[in-house]
Design an enzyme around this catalytic site. Sequence first.
Site: not given
Ligand code: F6P
Length: 342
Positions: A10, A127, A162
Amino acid sequence: MRIGVLTGGGDCPGLNAVIRAVVRKGVTNYGHEFVGFRDGWKGPLEGLSRPLGIGEVRGILPRGGTILGSSRTNPFKIENGVERIKENLAAQGVDALIAIGGEDTLGVATKLYELGVHVVGVPKTIDNDLGATDYTFGFDTAVNIAMEAIDRLHTTAESHHRTLVVEVMGRHAGWIALHAGLAGGANVILLPERQFDVEQVAGYVEKRFQHQYAPIVVVAEGAQPLDGQMVLHNQELDAFGHVRLGGIGQWLAEQLEAKTGKEARTVVLGHIQRGGTPTAFDRVLATRLGLQAIDAVHEGDWGKMVAMQSTDIVRVPLAEATRELKTVPLERYAEAEVFFGN
Ligand code: F6P
């Protein structure tokens, strides 16, 4: 030396700052040459590359994303993947690789190093869940984006009396939720590290309404209720065996509305947390990691990952970084709990 650079997994803000630092110091101080591999491990696997010189890295410091592209390609899941990578590196005259990535990309780097590839790793992920480094770049930016969203949600939640549930990323670690929730003054923060009792959360929410304030509940995408299961976007696994998380915020808002009788809505921050320009902290961290990575390559210090420990940039064995996930210690969660419901 001719050095390949790739970014995998990612994306996150700061990747371009690393690439810039590596190339600038590598060319200017050491006279090395670079080649950019496209889309993570797919680049060396399929021989997809692009030129990477000082001209190509000018002006990219503040840009989010990665000029090299990224993917979640796992060469160990592809027939003859390792042989193909070795052949393509040789064909392009590449002596060494700098792999910028998280758990999965660096896991591949570790195995390739053990199979004789000259590789140095640079940790990245919003993360912040990689071992052996105190922080990963991208995390600070993601936290600031989430904090700003929470600040904005406070005012609209107050106007409409809310509950607003904010779902943030982080996979199986609650760092983004913890830091964004603390910085944004959330009423409750829910992390994957500790299963939550939905009755207790509803109690905190009600208490906040009694004080005439509307509650903001920050929930990490990997959080789970007691006796419940992680909410998954779907059952599909990626090439590294990861599920796609997402949906706990909606589930929780429905529960809270039913239990408190007050309207509850959900905001899923999603990829907004990964996009756009890096914060100053992330630009500086990414730059320092890039400078250390090119030094490691220049010295032939293979199989290392550059890391931030305290305020120093050090080198650790690649295998250490991926040995276990760095999750939020419960003492850190206890600090945040002081503010729940009041
Ligand atoms: O590892 C980074 C991250 O953004 C996580 O926080 C998330 O669960 C995941 O990648 C989402 O990945 P993608 O963009 O492939 O859906």
